[in-house]
Every structure is written in C-alpha cells, then in structure tokens.
Design an enzyme around this catalytic site. Structure first.
Site, short mmCIF file in Angstrom:
data_model
loop_
_atom_site.label_atom_id
_atom_site.label_comp_id
_atom_site.label_asym_id
_atom_site.label_seq_id
_atom_site.Cartn_x
_atom_site.Cartn_y
_atom_site.Cartn_z
N LEU A 126 0.85 -1.22 -0.05
CA LEU A 126 0.15 -0.11 0.07
C LEU A 126 0.85 1.17 0.02
CD1 LEU A 126 -2.97 -0.82 2.71
CD2 LEU A 126 -3.10 -0.71 0.11
N ASP A 127 0.64 2.30 -0.93
CA ASP A 127 1.32 3.42 -0.93
C ASP A 127 1.30 4.22 0.51
OD1 ASP A 127 2.47 5.74 -2.49
OD2 ASP A 127 1.08 6.78 -1.50
N ALA A 128 2.47 4.81 0.76
CA ALA A 128 2.69 5.40 2.48
C ALA A 128 1.42 6.18 2.66
CB ALA A 128 4.03 6.04 2.37
#
Length: 258
Positions: free
Chosen positions: A110-112
């Site tokens: 998951l993106d930050a």
C-alpha cells in the site's frame, strides 16, 4: 494421497487440529462427502493423509494444515511504508511484526499515504501468488476526494478512462456522500488492477484528486472495525478463503501501490 501408510495421519484428526471442526463433526463432514484430498472426494473415515504434502478442502474451501504458517491482518496507518526496512528511515512495518516469533512480511503493498488492509504472513508461496500481476484480487477502496462527484463521473470510471499507461475501468464505483457546499465527496471503488497508485491516478484523471484513501477489502478479507495501527490474526474461515484464492491460479492482482 496416502490412504494406507501407517505414518499418515487420520483425516478427521487433521481437520480437527486445523480448527475446521471437532473430530466428531469432521467425521460427519467426511461421511457426507464434503471433504476432498488433492481434488478427490474422500468419504472413508480410516483415510490417512500426509499433512505436509496433501491438499485438503472442505466444501470447496482450502484448509491450511501447516501450523507453522501465520496470517495477520494489519490496518496500516498513513505515513507507514510497506517495507520491513525503509532505506530512507521512514516508519516501516517492523513495529507491527516484532511481537511475532515468525518472520512476517507483507503481501503486496500500500502506498505510504494510503491506509487500510494489509496482510502480513510467513507463507512465502501464498504471498508470491497473491502479489503476482497475473492474479486479479478484488480490492475495495474508499476515497475522500475534492469536489462534488457526479453520477456521470461514476459512470465514466466504470466505463473506462485513458491513463498514460493505458485504459482502466473500475469494476464498481459508487458515491457514498457528496457535499453540496464543496466539502468533497466519498467514493467507493472496486478494482482488480494492481497498477501503481491506480486509484489516485484515476480520480486525478476525472478531476477529483484524492485527499485520503483507505483499502477496506482485499479479496475475501474485510477490514471491519480493526483500528488503525492494530493487527489481528486471520480466522480459520479467512485463512481458508485466502488459501482457496491462492490455489485458484491466475484468475484472482497484484496488490501494489494504489
């Protein structure tokens, strides 16, 4: 399958140890023809199997026979990178895996800036399969976006839009709320694409940049009421559903950065 070998383990005992049901109920499941070993229905109670090599399913749902495998759901907070060690010193996933004896790692990413459901496991085979681009695991996101999203925009998202790396269409899209005062909208998107930051790029393309994004569902798993930054082990039913998905072959996406 090894029916007669004395070194095998009785099927009903294996099912009970795996948490499927009590041994008595497991026997009833076998007699009823609801249990398969390596794809074949087994109804003989004396059947012995090799738990390390045989594949067992009940009512079509896979059963994890390896007690050393651990599966954990994390509600990843914003600002945490999907890595066990970030070379830039940002908060990473180690803080959530340190209390487990096993060496866990994440299934996909998951993106930050994206929060929500992330699976942590020491099952390398399952992690590899579910994170492979040939799979199309359905993922459900809720995006808080700028502006008032219209029904026409939702229709465009499901019909398909053109991005720099090719066309993309949401499997489903719906408006959860839209403020008449310009306070933004909540949109639910269902996708099986694993392309990089795909939700953010789709919403940018239709003129509604994402302010906040959370993944609520990954395949058969639902985030539910798990608070941000908390973990819980998957239930027997959830483990079975995930294993069934992974054994299904390339029909299920790489959970990369949305």
């Amino acid at each position: 399958m090894n029916d007669q070998a004395p070194e095998g383990v009785r099927l009903q005992k294996v099912l009970a140890q795996a948490g499927v049901a009590s041994r008595r109920v497991s026997e009833e499941l076998i007699v009823a023809g609801r249990v398969r070993v390596n794809g074949s229905v087994v109804t003989e109670l004396g059947t012995r199997i090799d738990p390390e090599n045989d594949l067992v399913d009940v009512d079509g749902t896979a059963v994890q026979l390896d007690a050393t495998k651990r599966y954990v759901m994390l509600n990843k907070p914003r600002g945490v990178v999907s890595s066990m060690r970030d070379d830039r010193g940002r908060p990473d996933l180690r803080r959530y895996t340190e209390r487990f004896e096993e060496r866990l790692f994440n299934v996909g990413r998951l993106d930050a800036d994206t929060s929500g459901l992330l699976v942590l496991t020491n099952d390398g085979e399952l992690a590899h399969v579910l994170a492979h681009p040939s799979f199309g695991v359905t993922k459900v996101y809720i995006a808080k976006v700028t502006g008032r999203v219209s029904a026409q925009t939702v229709a465009a998202l499901t019909r398909g839009i053109e991005l720099e790396d090719g066309p993309i269409a949401a499997d489903k899209a719906r408006i959860l709320s839209a403020s008449a005062e310009g306070g933004g909208s909540l949109v639910e998107l269902t996708l099986h694409s694993g392309r990089n930051r795909i939700v953010r790029r789709m919403m940018d393309a239709v003129g509604h940049p994402v302010e906040e994004l959370v993944r609520r569902q990954f395949g058969p798993l639902h985030l539910g009421t798990l608070p941000a930054g908390k973990t819980r082990e998957l239930t027997t039913v959830e483990r079975g559903a995930l294993l069934t998905l992974s054994r299904g072959g390339p029909s299920t996406p790489s959970p990369e950065n949305p």
